[in-house]
Design an enzyme around this catalytic site. Sequence first.
Site, PDB file in Angstrom:
ATOM      1  N   LYS A  45       0.828  -1.204   0.000  1.00  0.00           N
ATOM      2  CA  LYS A  45       0.000   0.000   0.000  1.00  0.00           C
ATOM      3  C   LYS A  45       0.867   1.261   0.000  1.00  0.00           C
ATOM      4  O   LYS A  45       1.796   1.375   0.808  1.00  0.00           O
ATOM      5  CB  LYS A  45      -0.903  -0.032   1.241  1.00  0.00           C
ATOM      6  CG  LYS A  45      -1.774   1.202   1.444  1.00  0.00           C
ATOM      7  CD  LYS A  45      -3.011   1.183   0.575  1.00  0.00           C
ATOM      8  CE  LYS A  45      -3.839   2.453   0.770  1.00  0.00           C
ATOM      9  NZ  LYS A  45      -4.100   3.177  -0.483  1.00  0.00           N
ATOM     10  N   ASN A  69     -11.805   4.763  -7.670  1.00  0.00           N
ATOM     11  CA  ASN A  69     -11.492   4.902  -6.251  1.00  0.00           C
ATOM     12  C   ASN A  69     -10.903   6.272  -6.006  1.00  0.00           C
ATOM     13  O   ASN A  69     -10.229   6.835  -6.865  1.00  0.00           O
ATOM     14  CB  ASN A  69     -10.544   3.797  -5.777  1.00  0.00           C
ATOM     15  CG  ASN A  69      -9.098   4.163  -5.975  1.00  0.00           C
ATOM     16  OD1 ASN A  69      -8.508   4.904  -5.181  1.00  0.00           O
ATOM     17  ND2 ASN A  69      -8.499   3.678  -7.061  1.00  0.00           N
ATOM     18  N   CYS A 131      -0.480   9.510  -8.179  1.00  0.00           N
ATOM     19  CA  CYS A 131      -1.769   9.335  -7.491  1.00  0.00           C
ATOM     20  C   CYS A 131      -2.731  10.445  -7.914  1.00  0.00           C
ATOM     21  O   CYS A 131      -2.451  11.622  -7.715  1.00  0.00           O
ATOM     22  CB  CYS A 131      -1.620   9.347  -5.970  1.00  0.00           C
ATOM     23  SG  CYS A 131      -3.229   9.138  -5.171  1.00  0.00           S
ATOM     24  N   LYS A 166       6.491   5.008 -10.947  1.00  0.00           N
ATOM     25  CA  LYS A 166       5.122   4.650 -11.358  1.00  0.00           C
ATOM     26  C   LYS A 166       4.439   5.860 -11.978  1.00  0.00           C
ATOM     27  O   LYS A 166       4.242   6.880 -11.325  1.00  0.00           O
ATOM     28  CB  LYS A 166       4.320   4.118 -10.168  1.00  0.00           C
ATOM     29  CG  LYS A 166       2.930   3.642 -10.588  1.00  0.00           C
ATOM     30  CD  LYS A 166       2.259   2.813  -9.509  1.00  0.00           C
ATOM     31  CE  LYS A 166       0.854   2.409  -9.914  1.00  0.00           C
ATOM     32  NZ  LYS A 166       0.184   1.617  -8.887  1.00  0.00           N
ATOM     33  N   ASN A 193      -0.861   4.005 -13.652  1.00  0.00           N
ATOM     34  CA  ASN A 193      -1.725   4.270 -12.505  1.00  0.00           C
ATOM     35  C   ASN A 193      -3.144   4.468 -13.069  1.00  0.00           C
ATOM     36  O   ASN A 193      -3.365   4.326 -14.264  1.00  0.00           O
ATOM     37  CB  ASN A 193      -1.233   5.514 -11.750  1.00  0.00           C
ATOM     38  CG  ASN A 193      -1.676   5.515 -10.290  1.00  0.00           C
ATOM     39  OD1 ASN A 193      -2.812   5.136  -9.976  1.00  0.00           O
ATOM     40  ND2 ASN A 193      -0.800   5.930  -9.398  1.00  0.00           N
ATOM     41  N   THR A 194      -4.094   4.800 -12.215  1.00  0.00           N
ATOM     42  CA  THR A 194      -5.488   4.896 -12.670  1.00  0.00           C
ATOM     43  C   THR A 194      -5.729   6.159 -13.506  1.00  0.00           C
ATOM     44  O   THR A 194      -4.978   7.129 -13.414  1.00  0.00           O
ATOM     45  CB  THR A 194      -6.440   4.913 -11.473  1.00  0.00           C
ATOM     46  OG1 THR A 194      -6.018   5.954 -10.585  1.00  0.00           O
ATOM     47  CG2 THR A 194      -6.423   3.592 -10.740  1.00  0.00           C
ATOM     48  N   GLY A 218      -9.685  -1.465 -13.654  1.00  0.00           N
ATOM     49  CA  GLY A 218     -10.518  -2.587 -14.082  1.00  0.00           C
ATOM     50  C   GLY A 218     -10.381  -2.816 -15.580  1.00  0.00           C
ATOM     51  O   GLY A 218      -9.690  -2.065 -16.278  1.00  0.00           O
ATOM     52  N   GLY A 245      -6.023  -3.026 -15.656  1.00  0.00           N
ATOM     53  CA  GLY A 245      -7.118  -3.880 -16.115  1.00  0.00           C
ATOM     54  C   GLY A 245      -6.789  -5.334 -16.338  1.00  0.00           C
ATOM     55  O   GLY A 245      -7.599  -6.072 -16.896  1.00  0.00           O
TER      56      GLY A 245
END
Lengths: 305, 245
Positions: A45, A69, A131, A166, A193-194, A218, A245
């Site tokens: 985490k 999220n 992030c 990242k 990352n997202t 996802g 994903g």
Amino acid sequence: MVDTSINLSGLHLSNPIIPASGTFGFGYEFAEIYDINILGSFSFKGTTKEPRFGNAAPRIAETHAGMLNAIGLQNPGIDKVISEELPKLKQVFSKPVIANISGFSLEEYAYCCEKIDKEEQVGIIEVNISCPNVHEGGMSFGTSPESAAAVTKAVKAVTSKPVYMKLSPNVTDIAEIAAACEEAGADGISLINTLTGMRIDLKRKKPILNNVTGGLSGPAVLPIALRMVWEVYKKVSIPIIGMGGVSTAEDVIEMMLAGATAVSVGAANLKDPFASKNIIESLPDAMKELGIKKLTDIIGGAHNA
Amino acid sequence: MKKSFFTVAGNRLLAENTYEMVLRGDSSAVKKPGQFVHIALDGFYLRRPISVCDWSEHSITMIYKTVGKGTAYMAGLEEGDRLEVLTGLGNGFDSKKSGNKPLLIGGGAGIPPLYALAKKLMQEQKQVFAILGFNRVDEVFYAEEFASLGVNVIITTVDGSVGRKGFVTDAMEIDMADYTYTYSCGPEPMLKAVYEKAVSDGQYSFEERMGCGFGACMGCACQTKYGSKRICREGPVLEKEEIVW
């Protein structure tokens, strides 16, 4: 027999599967239901200098083929991670772990990396400059080649462990940023990352997430992740941990053909706690089916026209 | 936590937008009243967390309200349909803290987990009181089921169409002077009103949007007096003394 093993900056991994940071906690929730030593490794985490609670609820929203999220980097802080989480992890995981580190200034990144550098359990440091859910620092370091390079240099100066940067997909040219990290001394690149997104509650007519926006992950994002891994692979020569994903062994193979040396599994772990285990167990059959004997042979294979 | 397949053995309309579903399968991971299951539904990425209303060795009963597309999909399931379910999630209620005269206060879709709790408290020879609150008569369910356990039941409806008119907290004042402990589950404004009115210690069960349901994603974390807790893991039941509103 097929060979699923890979080498990541000198670390031998029995398979390329690495549960992604933020979807696997510090491992225990999963260690209760299967032996997590079957994993190649996992990325813990995202950890910051100070403890953080993160954003107010709701922090989760469902999407078509995925989820948003907006946790906001909740973590107990680097000191507690070292004094409490790592010793607990040692009881259930005997392989080198990947330490995911985040920060809000160059000093904070360096502070955490210098501390984690002394931890034997840590094999690789994954530096999160992407992030999307924090309002200071976080993603902003990952949105320009100059600031991404600055974080890379600051971190490389304080650790002898391999450093993977990242990266955020929320940029115009991710390959340019990857190249800047490589030039600044990064040992590898993690992506993606997202993706920043949002949803609106039709009944309340307001954003579902308290943070308004969140990070999309996802199966919905797999094609974007593949395209970005493809672009970065063309631009840099350091290894790539590909993610975004990935839900099946076939997705893993696709990601490696695009250029990834190792593959992270994220949201899939949240949908099904056994997802990483199932992928690892089905990987040899998927390889046989496709005539792949040695997994490392296919890294970037789709680029050979 | 356990992941296994269950078969729908029943799915009936109990009250307005409220269904009772019985699942057949291995319920061995369910240990306490107040725990929940997390159900995978075809075509939905995230599971749906539903509290356990009652369970036996080979079955789990749930009562759910259709509030969105996922629960609407559940309402359409038929006997024989198969579902993949994570069971044994959450901490659940601790019946041992109740004293001999516990008061259970539930509102709407928050009532179901109190049923298994009432059953357990009755088995432990406690004198159990329950205030079950609804908006109106069409929504009322399980009043007889609670009563047939031997529970002293008071129904409240906001519009007075059945039972006592008003909120659950109004009944607390009038009918319950000497309760020893409070167990409550329902919408957050109700929980807060009960919390403010209750003269005893108690346990309160909360709801939050969840990702994984087993503690990995931190999606449902909340602040308490003793630090951050995950509703899915250290919750959904919190002690009165630790709640931060």
